[in-house]
Design a protein around this motif. Sequence first.
Motif, PDB file in Angstrom:
ATOM      1  N   PRO A 123      55.718  20.225  31.072  1.00 47.15           N
ATOM      2  CA  PRO A 123      55.958  21.752  30.761  1.00 47.15           C
ATOM      3  C   PRO A 123      56.351  21.563  28.799  1.00 47.15           C
ATOM      4  O   PRO A 123      56.460  20.370  28.577  1.00 47.15           O
ATOM      5  N   THR A 124      56.460  22.401  28.971  1.00 44.06           N
ATOM      6  CA  THR A 124      56.314  22.827  27.393  1.00 44.06           C
ATOM      7  C   THR A 124      58.095  23.939  27.338  1.00 44.06           C
ATOM      8  O   THR A 124      58.424  24.261  28.622  1.00 44.06           O
ATOM      9  N   ASN A 128      58.517  25.981  31.035  1.00 46.75           N
ATOM     10  CA  ASN A 128      59.482  24.441  31.926  1.00 46.75           C
ATOM     11  C   ASN A 128      59.900  25.398  33.053  1.00 46.75           C
ATOM     12  O   ASN A 128      61.297  25.117  33.669  1.00 46.75           O
TER      13      ASN A 128
ATOM     14  N   PRO B 305      61.832  19.214  27.971  1.00 43.00           N
ATOM     15  CA  PRO B 305      62.064  20.926  27.789  1.00 43.00           C
ATOM     16  C   PRO B 305      62.896  21.341  29.222  1.00 43.00           C
ATOM     17  O   PRO B 305      62.552  22.500  29.443  1.00 43.00           O
ATOM     18  N   THR B 307      63.959  21.009  32.788  1.00 43.63           N
ATOM     19  CA  THR B 307      63.449  20.995  34.152  1.00 43.63           C
ATOM     20  C   THR B 307      63.810  20.884  34.758  1.00 43.63           C
ATOM     21  O   THR B 307      63.629  19.332  35.125  1.00 43.63           O
TER      22      THR B 307
END
Lengths: 454, 454
Positions: A123-124, A128, B305, B307
């Motif tokens: 994830p970024t 996300n 990030p 999640t």
Amino acid sequence: MFKIKFLPYNLEVFASPEETIIEIAMRCGIHINASCGGAGACNKCKIIIEEGKVKGEVIDNNFYKACQTFPLSDLRVRIPVESYIDKRAEFLKPKKKASFLSKEIEKLPEPPFKKLYLKLQPPTIEENFSDWIRIKYTLEKEKILNPELNINILRKLPYVLREKNFEITLNLYYDLRKDRYYLIDIESGNKVSQNLGVAVDLGTTTLQLELIDLNTGEVLASISDYNPQISYGEDVISRIEFAKRKDGLKILANSVKEKIGFLIDEMLKATKKNFDSINLISVAGNTVMSHLFLELEPKYLREYPYTPVTTEFPLIFAKELGLPFKDSTLIQLAPCKASYMGGDIVAGIVASRMAEEEPLTLFIDLGTNGEIVLGNREFLICASCSAGPAFEGGGIKNGIRAVSGAIEAVNIDPITFEPMILTINKKPPKGICGSGIISLLANLFKVGIIDKAG
Amino acid sequence: MFKIKFLPYNLEVFASPEETIIEIAMRCGIHINASCGGAGACNKCKIIIEEGKVKGEVIDNNFYKACQTFPLSDLRVRIPVESYIDKRAEFLKPKKKASFLSKEIEKLPEPPFKKLYLKLQPPTIEENFSDWIRIKYTLEKEKILNPELNINILRKLPYVLREKNFEITLNLYYDLRKDRYYLIDIESGNKVSQNLGVAVDLGTTTLQLELIDLNTGEVLASISDYNPQISYGEDVISRIEFAKRKDGLKILANSVKEKIGFLIDEMLKATKKNFDSINLISVAGNTVMSHLFLELEPKYLREYPYTPVTTEFPLIFAKELGLPFKDSTLIQLAPCKASYMGGDIVAGIVASRMAEEEPLTLFIDLGTNGEIVLGNREFLICASCSAGPAFEGGGIKNGIRAVSGAIEAVNIDPITFEPMILTINKKPPKGICGSGIISLLANLFKVGIIDKAG
């Protein structure tokens, strides 16, 4: 309490005067034949009381029926050879390909269980999604939509994903009839190679198992043994009767599940394979055997108009059946067609591919129960009947199973009518088994002693 | 071991010198506010040591922080009123229709759980399908194809079917997003009328529940209470921190599940309804609350990030979560949208129907966390932020929740700048709550003490 000693096992147990000898034997794991499930009708459970006093009926040659006999003192009980059978599991030489295939088939059918290795984008802040949605979107690209999943997978998901930087292996089961995927487990990294399955032919008399590599279709080991439910009745009807007793259904289910677990363990030991690699156990049995395995009430199969609880079975985890496998090991049962047309026949038709081809094929499954199917890609008709014990036990006083000493071939001299017999393992004759009876009848007919009317 | 007496409760417990006062209080059910989850940062868990010696830091006016203080002898500990809140459940006057509906909507949405009464043809020798196939074929006529079912239903199926001559009531759950039916339970006879559901608004601070007749949509009872997880941290961030401790996640999950069970029981008692009629518990909470409820790891929601484990939740049986309902009581959680855009907002958008209509609507949910959604049938945009405790605790030394004695309104004389305050229940002021701060700011702005830049 009395002390009961069983011979030739040299096993001593304590028992109350309310227990029959067969009940005492059962709870300490000693097998005594009992075709009628303990009803006192078949006379197969003969025992010899070598010492002590009992309450029970004496039958031919000072035998007692174990199912009708109660101890009145300490006892020495001998189980004669004809009252038990050899219980040793038998390893079979595995064939390279699944042994149900009667002819070479180039392409094996796709197994319902598959492993899928995915290398996900971590994830970024721009992307996300939740961990699960990240997997779900990736599966959609593989045309796997909305798989069923359970809370246990979600509970471990974030750790598994991050263990090998979002490289994971999904364990998926595909239900062809529902066109539905089930996400069964998730592992970190690439675990595609660890993918074993077990095929179980759940016969009324015999269990036959194969350990199979689900990626290649290769058969790694093969083993067979008696179905331990024989101790509680030789045919399906006697077992349905036994299941009516208190805990009867549970006893029947546990005995066969325990044996299957044991046989799988034997195959794993012999092949040095990892227990945790077993992902799918695929079981095919007749309708009654399938009911007994899952602890489904079988009694309406015996009562007019003979209805099973179900002929389709839900997917189930091995641990839900109390089997000692990892949490995600699945069990699938082949669907049955009718009360006496079981999943074993359905599996046979699928494996032989007779329903896909043009030539008319006759498929015969001759076991404790016998089924025949005739047809091709346009139609299939089927019928079933009793088989094995119908010859061995039903109306034949000296009928026995195909054990050492059973007469398996008979020849009759056409002039003198003198019989010549061959027994299994060339041991002194103890009785006659199914093939012996067929051989005898054929020869009686050939020399003109009996005619077409029998 | 030391003896610890808690006042004003007059409760005595034994404790070891390794336990903090807040830990001791927790395990005997005494509530002490702790916004920071026991990190020692918020200064909300102030206690007075009336007798005995402790190891810990003295803060203003001889208070100790309960989360940083260990006993060195027997103690008498007083929990001052600002460190606890009234925990009494509050019955609300139920509205006739579901209370989330801000305007009258003639037709309620179809509930996902329905009961279906079937009068099946008993089997005959010509039509002796299995019990399950008989039901399955009937369901197909109702366009319910291949529902998921489980082994427990099959185990009781033959008895239930025959109890009232093949008249049965099916309990079905429909998953709209998957377009998939689940057969949840089967009952004999016509049981359609016994069909209750519970709606749970799983708030960070407050739980609000409604008991609903799923056949009519009528609200039978309404109840609210604090979310007991407050004891372990006032906002979602402190609770994520608490969940990192050994068993922290389990403690948080159990505390709120227990309270929900208790509140449902209260509503059933008040309405004299049958406990076993509860078929569905529908829960909507923000993403963190949903994770804590299901024991899903929340920590990655706090770490870059940000999640979640999942924003969609599988169907789950109440008993799988350890809740004391019948085997077939289901729990569904409203799906979330993102890490800080939860199922409560999704449920609000669905209930308000703003996404189906033309006019632009602004939807605001102002709780412990605040979310706003703007949109109509063509688009929806949303944002979230901290709300309640951000005012009450974050940067405000005397910020408190809206309890008795909290300043809730402030007026400032424009000439003398003399303040006039109003407290909740007109009790002597103990601190200032969220609405008091808004009122104060508004008045400071009105009289010109502060400007737009604050």
